[in-house]
Scaffold this active site. Structure first.
Site, PDB file in Angstrom:
ATOM      1  N   TYR A   3      -2.157  -0.284   9.923  1.00  0.00           N
ATOM      2  CA  TYR A   3      -2.107  -0.667   8.506  1.00  0.00           C
ATOM      3  C   TYR A   3      -0.793  -0.207   7.875  1.00  0.00           C
ATOM      4  O   TYR A   3      -0.104  -0.980   7.202  1.00  0.00           O
ATOM      5  CB  TYR A   3      -3.292  -0.047   7.783  1.00  0.00           C
ATOM      6  CG  TYR A   3      -3.455  -0.492   6.350  1.00  0.00           C
ATOM      7  CD1 TYR A   3      -3.826  -1.792   6.043  1.00  0.00           C
ATOM      8  CD2 TYR A   3      -3.256   0.402   5.293  1.00  0.00           C
ATOM      9  CE1 TYR A   3      -3.998  -2.206   4.724  1.00  0.00           C
ATOM     10  CE2 TYR A   3      -3.428   0.008   3.974  1.00  0.00           C
ATOM     11  CZ  TYR A   3      -3.790  -1.297   3.695  1.00  0.00           C
ATOM     12  OH  TYR A   3      -3.952  -1.693   2.400  1.00  0.00           O
ATOM     13  N   LYS A  24       2.221  -2.608   6.345  1.00  0.00           N
ATOM     14  CA  LYS A  24       2.574  -2.542   4.927  1.00  0.00           C
ATOM     15  C   LYS A  24       4.041  -2.125   4.746  1.00  0.00           C
ATOM     16  O   LYS A  24       4.708  -2.579   3.806  1.00  0.00           O
ATOM     17  CB  LYS A  24       1.642  -1.586   4.184  1.00  0.00           C
ATOM     18  CG  LYS A  24       0.205  -2.114   4.080  1.00  0.00           C
ATOM     19  CD  LYS A  24       0.141  -3.469   3.374  1.00  0.00           C
ATOM     20  CE  LYS A  24      -1.286  -3.935   3.150  1.00  0.00           C
ATOM     21  NZ  LYS A  24      -1.360  -5.226   2.419  1.00  0.00           N
ATOM     22  N   SER A  36       0.839  -1.191   0.000  1.00  0.00           N
ATOM     23  CA  SER A  36       0.000   0.000   0.000  1.00  0.00           C
ATOM     24  C   SER A  36       0.875   1.242   0.000  1.00  0.00           C
ATOM     25  O   SER A  36       2.006   1.230   0.501  1.00  0.00           O
ATOM     26  CB  SER A  36      -0.899   0.023   1.240  1.00  0.00           C
ATOM     27  OG  SER A  36      -1.544   1.278   1.380  1.00  0.00           O
ATOM     28  N   ALA A  93       2.059   0.539   9.318  1.00  0.00           N
ATOM     29  CA  ALA A  93       3.216  -0.161   9.886  1.00  0.00           C
ATOM     30  C   ALA A  93       3.355  -1.563   9.299  1.00  0.00           C
ATOM     31  O   ALA A  93       4.469  -2.012   8.981  1.00  0.00           O
ATOM     32  CB  ALA A  93       3.087  -0.235  11.407  1.00  0.00           C
TER      33      ALA A  93
END
Length: 254
Positions: free
Chosen positions: A154, A158, A141, A156
């Site tokens: 999220y 990714k 992402s 961290a």
């Protein structure tokens, strides 16, 4: 079949979701053999039914469970004896602020987004070695490199997934296996439409994206096909942005 992937064996985790489905369709168009791994077997079977002529094998796979992964590897080994492309799509999004986030949020997201991807990738290495052009693609992402409000967990996870790609790339290069991340921006999906739930909100948001539109699952699929092909054999350890130019801008509004 622009990418010349005919008869390649593809394993896709989380293949029944919005992005995964677009990737599956892309590989179907290339006449590939697809193992559609997903925790939701019914969703995987429903997706297969959309392509009755395609070589798709739905397989219930829980990437947080090592026994499930082991069974998936055995099944693929018996069916095809190799994997040419592994695509790690499976992931979850925790939408909480720093103040709301609990330890359990990190544990749940790490289990799927990072540890699950690591375990599945490591287990598939023997089958990838049997390919003459092995590729691993992790769907990451933009939030892995650019922070956003209510995305601390999220982002961290990714970022960690991107580093997994780089580390695997270093250690698998000697076997001719490439490993890369794809980092989409804001993808027009069910997950996105929870927040951008009116056309007015979508248009307002898109004014701040240089291309003027949300990223589509098909955009991500196109990049996946490219990285799976011989055209990308010199690319490994990279994080490829598919974000419509968001990261080129200094900041987005909240």
């Amino acid at each position: 079949m622009a990418f010349h992937l005919e008869n390649k064996v593809i394993f896709i985790s989380g293949g029944a979701g919005d992005i995964g489905s677009a990737i599956v369709k892309g590989f179907v168009d290339e006449s590939c053999r697809i193992i559609l791994g997903d925790l939701n077997l019914e969703a995987a079977e429903n997706l297969k039914a959309q392509f009755p002529e395609a070589d798709i094998f739905p397989l219930q796979t829980d990437i947080t469970n090592e026994d499930s992964i082991e069974q998936a590897v055995k099944t693929v080994g018996k069916l095809y004896g190799r994997v040419d492309v592994l695509v790690n799509v499976a992931g979850i999004l925790c939408r909480k602020s720093v103040f709301e986030t609990e330890k359990s949020d990190f544990e749940k997201s790490m289990a799927v987004n990072v540890i699950g991807a690591f375990l599945l990738t490591k287990a598939m290495i023997p089958l990838l070695k049997e390919s003459d052009s092995g590729s691993i693609i992790n769907i990451s992402s933009l939030n892995g490199s650019a922070a956003a409000e209510n995305r601390i967990v999220y982002g961290a996870t990714k970022a960690a997934l991107d580093m997994l790609s780089k580390s695997f790339a270093l250690e698998l290069g000697e076997f001719g296996i490439t490993v890369n991340s794809i980092a989409p921006g804001v993808v027009d999906s069910k997950m996105c439409r929870v927040r951008l739930n009116t056309e007015e909100k979508v248009q307002s948001f898109c004014r701040y994206i240089p291309l003027g539109r949300l990223t589509t699952p098909e955009d991500v699929a196109g990049c996946t096909l490219f990285l799976s092909s011989s055209y990308a054999r010199g690319i490994t350890g990279d994080v490829m942005l598919v974000d419509g130019g968001i990261i080129a801008r200094q900041a987005l509004p909240r």
